[in-house]
Design a protein around this motif. Structure first.
Motif, mmCIF file in Angstrom:
data_model
loop_
_atom_site.group_PDB
_atom_site.id
_atom_site.type_symbol
_atom_site.label_atom_id
_atom_site.label_comp_id
_atom_site.label_asym_id
_atom_site.label_seq_id
_atom_site.Cartn_x
_atom_site.Cartn_y
_atom_site.Cartn_z
ATOM 1 N N SER A 100 18.239 106.213 -20.792
ATOM 2 C CA SER A 100 17.697 106.204 -22.148
ATOM 3 C C SER A 100 17.404 104.774 -22.558
ATOM 4 O O SER A 100 18.225 103.875 -22.378
ATOM 5 C CB SER A 100 18.705 106.841 -23.111
ATOM 6 N N TRP A 101 16.207 104.561 -23.095
ATOM 7 C CA TRP A 101 15.873 103.259 -23.666
ATOM 8 C C TRP A 101 16.406 103.210 -25.079
ATOM 9 O O TRP A 101 16.403 104.221 -25.773
ATOM 10 C CB TRP A 101 14.367 103.066 -23.744
ATOM 11 N N ASN A 102 16.772 102.029 -25.471
ATOM 12 C CA ASN A 102 17.065 101.855 -26.879
ATOM 13 C C ASN A 102 15.735 101.814 -27.622
ATOM 14 O O ASN A 102 14.915 100.934 -27.386
ATOM 15 C CB ASN A 102 17.839 100.552 -27.087
ATOM 16 N N PRO A 103 15.497 102.783 -28.492
ATOM 17 C CA PRO A 103 14.157 102.879 -29.077
ATOM 18 C C PRO A 103 13.912 101.935 -30.236
ATOM 19 O O PRO A 103 12.890 102.058 -30.898
ATOM 20 C CB PRO A 103 14.115 104.331 -29.551
ATOM 21 N N SER A 104 14.801 101.011 -30.483
ATOM 22 C CA SER A 104 14.639 100.137 -31.635
ATOM 23 C C SER A 104 13.296 99.422 -31.599
ATOM 24 O O SER A 104 12.937 98.786 -30.609
ATOM 25 C CB SER A 104 15.762 99.102 -31.649
ATOM 26 N N PRO A 105 12.523 99.530 -32.665
ATOM 27 C CA PRO A 105 11.214 98.876 -32.663
ATOM 28 C C PRO A 105 11.306 97.403 -32.992
ATOM 29 O O PRO A 105 10.299 96.715 -33.079
ATOM 30 C CB PRO A 105 10.458 99.635 -33.758
ATOM 31 N N SER A 106 12.502 96.939 -33.184
ATOM 32 C CA SER A 106 12.664 95.568 -33.650
ATOM 33 C C SER A 106 12.707 94.606 -32.478
ATOM 34 O O SER A 106 13.344 94.853 -31.460
ATOM 35 C CB SER A 106 13.958 95.472 -34.449
ATOM 36 N N ARG A 107 12.027 93.491 -32.645
ATOM 37 C CA ARG A 107 12.083 92.452 -31.626
ATOM 38 C C ARG A 107 13.446 91.757 -31.613
ATOM 39 O O ARG A 107 13.777 91.000 -30.711
ATOM 40 C CB ARG A 107 11.009 91.403 -31.875
ATOM 41 N N LEU A 108 14.172 92.057 -32.644
ATOM 42 C CA LEU A 108 15.509 91.501 -32.792
ATOM 43 C C LEU A 108 16.425 91.932 -31.658
ATOM 44 O O LEU A 108 17.278 91.179 -31.200
ATOM 45 C CB LEU A 108 16.034 92.063 -34.105
ATOM 46 N N HIS A 109 16.241 93.162 -31.211
ATOM 47 C CA HIS A 109 17.125 93.673 -30.181
ATOM 48 C C HIS A 109 16.451 93.530 -28.833
ATOM 49 O O HIS A 109 15.326 93.963 -28.646
ATOM 50 C CB HIS A 109 17.439 95.144 -30.441
ATOM 51 N N ALA A 110 17.154 92.902 -27.940
ATOM 52 C CA ALA A 110 16.638 92.777 -26.584
ATOM 53 C C ALA A 110 16.566 94.180 -25.984
ATOM 54 O O ALA A 110 17.332 95.056 -26.371
ATOM 55 C CB ALA A 110 17.565 91.895 -25.764
ATOM 56 N N PRO A 111 15.627 94.427 -25.067
ATOM 57 C CA PRO A 111 15.523 95.755 -24.472
ATOM 58 C C PRO A 111 16.841 96.193 -23.837
ATOM 59 O O PRO A 111 17.484 95.421 -23.121
ATOM 60 C CB PRO A 111 14.439 95.585 -23.410
ATOM 61 N N LEU A 112 17.212 97.409 -24.130
ATOM 62 C CA LEU A 112 18.471 97.957 -23.625
ATOM 63 C C LEU A 112 18.185 99.272 -22.924
ATOM 64 O O LEU A 112 17.335 100.043 -23.370
ATOM 65 C CB LEU A 112 19.416 98.274 -24.772
ATOM 66 N N ILE A 113 18.890 99.505 -21.856
ATOM 67 C CA ILE A 113 18.804 100.794 -21.181
ATOM 68 C C ILE A 113 20.232 101.293 -20.963
ATOM 69 O O ILE A 113 21.105 100.525 -20.552
ATOM 70 C CB ILE A 113 18.086 100.678 -19.818
ATOM 71 N N ALA A 114 20.440 102.539 -21.262
ATOM 72 C CA ALA A 114 21.722 103.154 -20.935
ATOM 73 C C ALA A 114 21.490 104.101 -19.774
ATOM 74 O O ALA A 114 20.518 104.846 -19.750
ATOM 75 C CB ALA A 114 22.280 103.908 -22.125
ATOM 76 N N VAL A 115 22.377 104.045 -18.808
ATOM 77 C CA VAL A 115 22.267 104.898 -17.635
ATOM 78 C C VAL A 115 23.553 105.696 -17.517
ATOM 79 O O VAL A 115 24.646 105.150 -17.668
ATOM 80 C CB VAL A 115 22.046 104.053 -16.359
ATOM 81 N N GLY A 116 23.415 106.971 -17.281
ATOM 82 C CA GLY A 116 24.595 107.815 -17.098
ATOM 83 C C GLY A 116 24.659 108.310 -15.676
ATOM 84 O O GLY A 116 23.641 108.511 -15.021
ATOM 85 N N SER A 117 25.866 108.479 -15.195
ATOM 86 C CA SER A 117 26.061 108.957 -13.835
ATOM 87 C C SER A 117 26.804 110.277 -13.865
ATOM 88 O O SER A 117 27.731 110.462 -14.660
ATOM 89 C CB SER A 117 26.862 107.927 -13.043
ATOM 90 N N ASP A 118 26.411 111.203 -12.986
ATOM 91 C CA ASP A 118 27.147 112.457 -12.916
ATOM 92 C C ASP A 118 28.014 112.501 -11.671
ATOM 93 O O ASP A 118 28.270 113.557 -11.106
ATOM 94 C CB ASP A 118 26.203 113.658 -12.986
ATOM 95 N N ASP A 119 28.428 111.332 -11.237
ATOM 96 C CA ASP A 119 29.356 111.278 -10.121
ATOM 97 C C ASP A 119 30.608 112.052 -10.495
ATOM 98 O O ASP A 119 31.204 111.811 -11.544
ATOM 99 C CB ASP A 119 29.700 109.810 -9.831
#
Lengths: 902, 367
Positions: free
Chosen positions: B168-187
């Motif tokens: 999931s991308w962090n959908p924040s439209p603000s340039r304030l927040h550096a691009p973030l990605i959350a990754v989940g594992s189903d291990d």
């Protein structure tokens, strides 16, 4: 019930019957019940909507080890043959029917030469007369026996047997025997291949026997020899288990398992779901769930051969916390499963497909149900309103131009029902007018810029004078004085709380205002706080009349008895009865009057009072240290709560105000209000605090997503109102083909004395026509439809007029003639049909606009082109196949309704 | 009684994902039957009309996602067949009406394992696309030229070391927040530690760096979603695991200019953890404002979660998957909230208890 492990199986033919066996065989029928109905024995409740009633019990057979229900079709479900494997090695055939079986099959028994437990029995689904039994090891005998139950028995069949006199046994010569001196743990007929039997043997082999050729056609080494079951949806696939491990095999390459799945407990039963591809159910010992393995693409379709299979493991808990001992998939009903617990409790359960869920920007929630159905919950549906979604509020407010009213900010608040939002806009309105007039100066002559009370008080050193203010209107008594504090900061603060009563007139008008709004008790309290007790009594009396609350009269009466006497009866009574008043202002009023030690805690703690009254009260009666402490406390608490009323304290000039708004946004998600406050009052701070930009961007993004583009544009207009320098540059220029000089400044809609599109021209009326470049005098391109040079009116007049004059338009030739007429006499007036509405007439300005396709560069009068593309998809220029109108897919989105009827 | 609209998706197998476009006027569904269908909202009656259906992959299509409309009408799909694909709509007007055809612009074949999830980056980051695969690799593609969708260059590869299930991308439209990605594992192995990783892109080093691992989430994660950040001071992450979790990530650095140069550190707070589903939770989804979280679980229910004014999350509605009835109202009166005290680190856990269990949701016969 029984202490023996109960196993369960749905009937292969009757959809509402199932069988359980432990010590005896029981046949049940499923009935529909309502969830509230009381289900009594002998019926058993299976689930919210089903119950089971016992149809028949068979207690004749003992030491039941395994049961298999013949899959063949029988006319009467009760005649369905059951093969029962027993601990003594016998395999008995029985039915639940009371009448004797004419074929004489029922009641037969197959007895091995050496007595040992039968570990498994299985029928062939392809040839339902074939029965296989797996037995334990004996040195001189075979462990897999396959019989044909329809074959006449040897010796002469006991055709009249019923199950009661079958004890003598039925020594039948088997059709085939395998596995001499071996053990068979489990076996299953292949569901797809004729006469193929798969058996798990000796704790180390899975063997595949071909009955047609009477030989072992494949064998593999594995410990997973238990619970072999063949997948009905995939002819090559089978599953088996050993302790904690489930293995899935492909018959074509049985050397190694396709897949090993780990279960966390020893497996007791495996079964493929008949209604869904690749769903394997698995019961484990001492576990209250059934594990489901969703095996996907396991040697499945094309192109997936070399891929690792994907497995999604799930677990269902039909009836926690009881342990599941056995389960059975319903042969026909989708994903229906019945489970039996060790205690014999049966649960009818439906395995849900995985639900995927998503929200749309319009607020609709969609989720899948089963495999194919989508359900949608719309904001228009009543159930949605229970969610009290902030999105609905934001949408409604945005549609009613919330925050877009520039002149009267307070009117923005009236869009909402939210009191604190109304207060906020009131405050903004007041504060803005204070800023605008510039008359209001803070201590030290600083002009007011949205400061709050708190920042006022903490600005410099607070040093207040104590003034004794006389009570007014207490005739006949000795003069009383109240101790109040005064300083420049306090006066400013009082003014911000609209309590700036430096002169009598302000107070009176404020009180009248409150009274007019129906807030009589508040007006009375404010009057009392300003030492005007007689005025308060009058206000209360008027309130009693106006609001028809006679109790206010008695309150006024009580108020009239106010005395300074510290030990009087009045004071005691007031103190004790005060807490029973429901109105916070009356409570505060009496608390103030009966206060002894100038602590005023009960007044200040009256949380239902408006913040501004409390703050003003504190600014009047609290000493400097106490005032600072009180305001600090209040400020912290309001910020913590995200209470917008706290804006009075924090103001908007400091970061504290932004902090408060941030907290409000964090808690409520109402970015709309924060963004609107920002554009109205905090423009100057946009560069200083990135949070403000964030709010504004977020809200614009939200409006875009909601499709409220007009509102977004208005927001942008307001936001850029005072930024003339940053006005966005013109987007499109038109340049002459020949001299490459821009002609945009010269263009003006011909025949229009008033040009509403200011950016298209300088507006001087003498440049009425422009068919040539004003610089090089070369002609402008022609309209591809009317073939007249651009710069002339399109001649069709009101574009909506063509709705009823579509026959008038005709081909391109007439068009150009019409165009000529149009130039002479002005576009709007000479049209043959009267213009339908003024609104349409206004739209007709658009007709002379330059329009061209960005791809093929052909173009012409906007209106001509629109007419053309109503009926054509390709460009009007000869040999140009550009589908100009379809290129822009936004047009597609708009025309979705056009597609819809198909 | 809950009244909902129903729609037959006409897929031949299980529908794996439903995605809406930016305006919520178009819907894409993907299924195990290897096809994707596009649905357009009819303005007149508010019904969805299928305008396109085509075979996209040689395997189950796991996810489908829309790009921002400013790039065109573009969707991306990912599949079990180890590929992802970019599709663009091409509208043709044959004279009998508008036809929409979806043309495959690019196939992303870098993965050697099933591509589990795919998502376009927020508009502000250009036309970027993140995929994650069962092999544990997150790939971030970019179309350098937004006019040429045939070219997608795999810009970054992040190896998560555990099999990935969702992104999931962090959908924040603000340039304030550096691009973030959350990754989940189903291990499935809880011993392998936290199953949710947060990666941040640093504009200076041009690298994605893991800035956070949610060590409290050790069960397999099936879905996660960043909430749309509408002006909040923290990011919310919804996680579907054995239970529903809501995690708040508050950037501890306030200054935007500094945030560019170094990585953001987050204060991680668990805002809610709910096992109401009583079984595996499969999907989570946020509404447009990021205020309501919808979750679906193996109990066949869709539950909606919302924070009250005290920032305590609770269930506000339960809807059975078959939409026969709504047990939400009863639920609301039956539950009580008991916030458990914060630990020394200031963590605050909100828990939600159900005093009187409702009729067991599982007893729903198939019809």
């Amino acid at each position: 019930m029984s202490s023996v492990r109960v196993d369960i199986q749905w009937s292969p033919v009757a959809v509402d019957q199932f069988l359980t066996w432990g010590t005896d065989l029981q046949l049940y029928q499923v009935q529909d019940v309502t969830p509230t109905e009381v289900v009594q024995l002998p019926r058993l409740r299976l689930g919210a909507k089903t119950a089971a009633s016992l149809l028949a019990t068979n207690t004749d057979l003992q030491y039941i080890k395994c049961v298999a229900w013949c899959p063949g079709q029988e006319s009467d479900p009760a005649n369905q043959l059951l093969a029962v494997g027993q601990a003594n090695g016998k395999v008995a055939l029985t039915t639940f029917s009371k009448i004797p079986d004419p074929r004489g099959i029922k009641g037969r028994e197959y007895v091995p030469k050496h007595s040992r437990p039968v570990s498994c029995v299985g029928w062939s689904s392809q040839e339902p007369q074939l029965l296989a039994a797996g037995l334990e090891k004996v040195r001189t005998d075979h462990s897999v026996v396959v019989c044909d139950v329809n074959r006449p028995t040897h010796p002469q069949p006991y055709s009249t047997f019923d199950q009661r006199n079958s004890a003598s046994g039925d020594l039948l010569k088997p059709l085939a025997e395998y596995g001499l001196a071996e053990t068979t743990h489990s076996l299953a007929f292949s569901l797809h291949t004729h006469r193929t039997l798969i058996a798990g043997m000796n704790n180390k082999h899975i063997k595949v026997f071909d009955l047609r050729e009477s030989k072992t056609c494949a064998t593999t080494n594995t410990k997973a020899v238990y619970g072999i079951c063949s997948d009905i949806h995939n002819e090559h696939r089978l599953a088996s288990f050993f302790e904690n491990q489930v293995s899935i095999w492909d018959l074509r390459s049985i050397d190694r398992p396709l897949l090993n799945l780990e279960a966390n407990k020893p497996v007791t039963k495996l079964s493929w779901c008949p209604s869904r591809v690749g769903l394997l159910g698995c019961a484990c010992r001492d576990s209250c769930g059934v594990r489901l393995y969703d095996v996907l693409h396991c040697a499945g379709g094309t192109g997936a051969e070399d891929q690792d299979p994907a497995v999604i493991t799930r677990a269902i808990y039909p009836d926690p916390p009881t342990f599941v001992s056995a389960f059975s998939w319903h042969p026909q009903h989708q994903n229906r499963i019945i489970t039996a617990s060790y205690t014999g409790k049966l649960v009818d359960y439906c395995v849900h497909e995985r639900i995927t869920v998503n929200w749309s920007a319009r607020g609709a929630l969609v989720w899948t149900h089963g495999r194919k159905t989508l359900h949608q919950l719309d904001p228009s549906q009543p159930a949605y309103s229970h969610l009290s979604d902030i999105l609905s509020a934001i949408t409604t407010r945005a549609r009613s131009r919330y925050g877009l009213r520039m002149d009267n900010l307070a009117a923005n608040g009236e869009v909402t029902d939210d009191l604190s939002l109304r207060n906020l806009w009131m405050w903004l309105d007041n504060a803005r007018s204070l800023v605008a007039t510039g008359n209001f100066k803070l201590p030290g002559g600083v002009p007011y810029k949205y400061q709050g009370v708190w920042s006022l008080m903490t600005n410099g050193n607070l040093s207040s004078d104590i003034i004794s203010r006389p009570w007014i209107g207490q005739d006949g008594q000795k003069n009383l004085y109240a101790k109040v504090f005064r300083s420049e900061e306090r006066s400013c603060a009082l003014e911000l709380c609209s309590w700036g009563f430096e002169d009598e007139g302000v107070l009176t008008s404020f009180l009248t205002q409150l009274e007019a709004a129906g807030n009589h008790t508040r007006a009375a309290a404010v009057a009392v706080f300003n030492q005007r007790i007689r005025l308060a009594i009058h206000i209360l009396q008027r309130g009693a009349v106006a609001k028809k609350i006679p109790a206010l009269n008695s309150t006024a009466m009580a108020l009239a008895g106010y005395t300074e006497d510290r030990k009087g009866l009045w004071r005691d009574t007031c103190t004790s009865l005060r807490s029973q008043l429901t109105d916070p202002y009356l409570r505060a009023m009496f608390a103030f009057l009966t206060d002894d030690a100038d602590s005023y805690e009960p007044v200040l703690g009256e949380t239902e009072m408006a913040i501004q009254d409390r703050v003003a009260f504190a600014c009047t009666y609290l000493s400097d240290p106490r005032l600072t402490e009180y305001l600090d406390r209040l400020n912290t608490r309001l910020t913590e709560e995200g209470n917008l009323d706290g804006i009075l304290l924090t103001g908007l000039s400091s970061t504290e105000g932004v902090d408060l708004l941030q907290r409000y946004v964090d808690l409520s998600g109402d970015v709309q209000t924060a963004a609107l406050v920002t554009i109205h009052t905090l423009q100057h701070a946009l560069n200083r605090d990135s949070r403000l930009t964030h709010w504004l961007q977020s809200y614009r993004h939200l409006l875009d997503s909601l499709g409220l583009w007009n509102e977004r544009a208005q927001l942008d207009v307001i936001a850029n109102d005072n930024k003339h320098a940053e006005r966005p540059p013109q987007h499109i220029y038109i340049a002459c083909n020949f001299c490459k000089k821009g002609i945009t400044p010269y263009i003006q809609a011909a025949g229009r004395p008033r040009n509403p599109y200011a950016r298209f021209g300088t507006g001087s009326a003498n440049k009425s026509k422009m068919q040539a470049c004003p610089n090089c005098r070369k002609p402008l391109p022609r309209c591809s439809l009317c073939l007249v040079h651009m710069g002339t009116p399109s001649g069709w007049g009101g574009c909506m007029g063509t709705k009823n004059s579509s026959s008038v338009g005709g081909g391109g030739g007439t068009c150009s003639e019409d165009g000529g007429v149009g130039v002479e006499s002005g576009a709007g007036t000479s049209t043959p049909t009267p213009n339908p509405t003024p609104a349409c007439r206004k739209l007709s300005d658009f007709t002379t606009w330059f329009t061209w396709c960005q791809t093929c560069r052909h173009g012409g009068h906007a209106h001509h082109l629109m007419e053309w593309f109503k009926e054509h998809s390709e460009c009007p220029v000869t040999n140009c196949v550009c589908k100009c109108m379809s290129l822009d897919t936004v047009g597609k989105v708009g025309s979705s309704s056009h597609v819809a009827p198909k | 009684m809950l009244v909902v609209k129903s729609l037959n998706a006409e897929h031949k197998d299980l529908v794996h994902d439903v995605a809406f476009d930016f305006y919520g006027r178009r819907m894409a569904t993907c299924s195990s039957d290897q096809t994707v269908k596009i649905w357009d909202l009819n303005d007149d009656d508010g019904e969805w009309v299928c305008t396109a259906s085509w075979k996209t992959h040689c395997g189950s299509v796991w996810k489908v996602t829309w790009a921002h409309p400013e790039f065109g009408q573009i969707i991306a799909t990912c599949s079990f067949d180890r590929t992802a694909a970019i599709w663009e709509e091409s509208v043709s007007d044959s004279g009998h009406g508008v036809h929409s055809t979806w043309i495959k612009r690019a196939g992303l074949v870098d993965s050697r394992t099933s591509v589990m999830d795919i998502e376009f980056a927020p508009k502000i980051q250009g036309l970027q696309l993140a995929t994650c695969s069962a092999g544990g690799v997150v790939r971030i593609y970019e179309a350098p030229d937004v006019m040429n969708l045939n070219q997608w260059s795999p810009h970054y590869e992040i190896n998560c070391k555990l099999q990935c299930s969702c992104i999931s991308w962090n959908p924040s439209p603000s340039r304030l927040h550096a691009p973030l990605i959350a990754v989940g594992s189903d291990d499935p192995n809880p011993a392998s530690g936290g199953k949710v990783f947060i990666y941040e892109f640093s504009a200076n080093t041009h690298k994605w760096t893991r800035v956070e691992t949610l060590v409290t989430v050790t069960e397999p994660v099936h879905d996660l979603a960043f909430a749309p950040n509408l002006g909040r001071s923290y990011h919310l992450l919804g996680i579907a695991s054995k239970d529903v979790r809501v995690i708040a990530l508050k950037p501890t650095k306030q200054d935007g200019s500094q945030g560019q140069s170094s990585l953001t550190s987050f204060e991680v707070r668990q805002a809610g953890q709910f096992d109401d589903h009583g079984s595996t939770v499969w999907r989570v989804s946020w509404n447009l404002t990021g205020t309501i979280l919808a979750s679906s679980g193996d109990d066949g229910c869709v539950r909606l979660w919302k924070a009250n004014y005290l920032d305590i999350w609770k269930c506000i509605s339960v809807m059975r998957g078959d939409a026969v009835e709504n047990v939400g109202e009863a639920e609301e009166t039956n539950n009580s909230i008991q916030p458990c005290g914060g630990t020394a680190s200031g963590q605050h856990t909100a828990r939600y208890f159900k005093l009187a269990p409702t009729a067991h949701p599982s007893h729903v016969p198939w019809h």
